[in-house]
Design a protein around this motif. Sequence first.
Motif, short mmCIF file in Angstrom:
data_model
loop_
_atom_site.label_atom_id
_atom_site.label_comp_id
_atom_site.label_asym_id
_atom_site.label_seq_id
_atom_site.Cartn_x
_atom_site.Cartn_y
_atom_site.Cartn_z
N ALA A 28 0.82 -1.21 0.00
CA ALA A 28 0.00 0.00 0.00
C ALA A 28 0.86 1.27 0.00
O ALA A 28 0.58 2.21 -0.76
N PRO A 29 1.92 1.36 0.83
CA PRO A 29 2.75 2.57 0.81
C PRO A 29 3.41 2.82 -0.54
O PRO A 29 3.47 3.97 -1.00
N MET A 30 3.90 1.77 -1.19
CA MET A 30 4.57 1.95 -2.48
C MET A 30 3.57 2.33 -3.58
O MET A 30 3.88 3.14 -4.46
N LEU A 31 2.37 1.78 -3.50
CA LEU A 31 1.34 2.15 -4.47
C LEU A 31 0.95 3.62 -4.30
O LEU A 31 0.81 4.36 -5.26
N ALA A 32 0.79 4.03 -3.03
CA ALA A 32 0.43 5.42 -2.75
C ALA A 32 1.52 6.37 -3.24
O ALA A 32 1.23 7.41 -3.86
N LYS A 33 2.78 6.00 -3.01
CA LYS A 33 3.89 6.85 -3.44
C LYS A 33 3.95 6.91 -4.96
O LYS A 33 4.16 7.99 -5.54
N LEU A 72 1.59 6.61 -7.16
CA LEU A 72 0.48 7.36 -7.75
C LEU A 72 0.29 8.74 -7.12
O LEU A 72 -0.65 9.46 -7.47
N ASN A 73 1.20 9.08 -6.18
CA ASN A 73 1.13 10.39 -5.52
C ASN A 73 -0.20 10.57 -4.80
O ASN A 73 -0.86 11.62 -4.89
N LEU A 74 -0.60 9.53 -4.07
CA LEU A 74 -1.85 9.53 -3.32
C LEU A 74 -1.58 9.16 -1.87
O LEU A 74 -0.47 8.75 -1.51
N THR A 75 -2.59 9.28 -1.03
CA THR A 75 -2.45 8.87 0.37
C THR A 75 -2.78 7.38 0.50
O THR A 75 -3.50 6.81 -0.33
N ILE A 76 -2.26 6.76 1.55
CA ILE A 76 -2.59 5.35 1.81
C ILE A 76 -4.09 5.21 2.06
O ILE A 76 -4.70 4.19 1.68
#
Length: 265
Positions: free
Chosen positions: A143-148, A150-154
């Motif tokens: 989840a943290p890597m996906l958020a980073k 896509l420039n989104l929050t977890i």
Amino acid sequence: MNIFEFKSYKDFLNSYCEQERGSLSRLAEAGECQKSYLSACLKGKGQLSLDQAYGMAEHLELSDFEQDYFFLLIEKEKAVTPKLRRRLEAKAKDMARESFRLKNQQKDSLIISEVSSDVGVYYATWLTTAIHTLTSIPRFQTAPMLAKRLNLTIETVTPVLNYLLKMQMIEKSGDKYRWNSANIHLADNSTWISVHHSNWRTRATENIQKHDKEATHYSAVQSFSEQDFEKLKRKIAGFITEFNKVSDPSDPEEAFCLNIDLFRV
């Protein structure tokens, strides 16, 4: 050799015979006719019977749909009245168009024609399809890597991951979320198809505005003949087939979008 690129069964068989020595003899044997008769027929003298054509179609390993098209081309050339010939020509044109519909280019994919409300959520926003695709890439499976990425929050990413888990499109092991589904494609008549295309064309427009030098964006407005319109559609369909042959087995290292725009998701 694609039979749907031919408007005459004789042109199709002639093209086949030109590819390999002895093809004419093998075709004649399969059709249970004399080689000399087949040769004369392909040069414009006479027509094949459907029984002869069936044997040749079996030899050529044509699919049922291809055989139907093959037989239709024969009936078209046998037609005596212009009215019947025009009707058969129109039907052949429809079959050729159908053969190049995108759902027929995705032979190893799951085609969704009727979308439930649960599956509809998948296409309601670009984010779901983006996250689903990124879970096929090892470095983006948390989840943290996906958020980073896509420039989104977890907090934004987590509900999407939970949805994909519910739909069994991904699986979870520890803190890793991994792709767990076949390639999915909407049927052409799906009510969600316009939403899906609009989502990613909007993303393409946003990418253009970033002046992304790595991306490819192409738009053209031109006039040309109806015949060339059909030819270009076949070439695009063929390109999509070749695109999938390269992209499907490729190691998942990054996520991209093709519209025809090609850019990082």
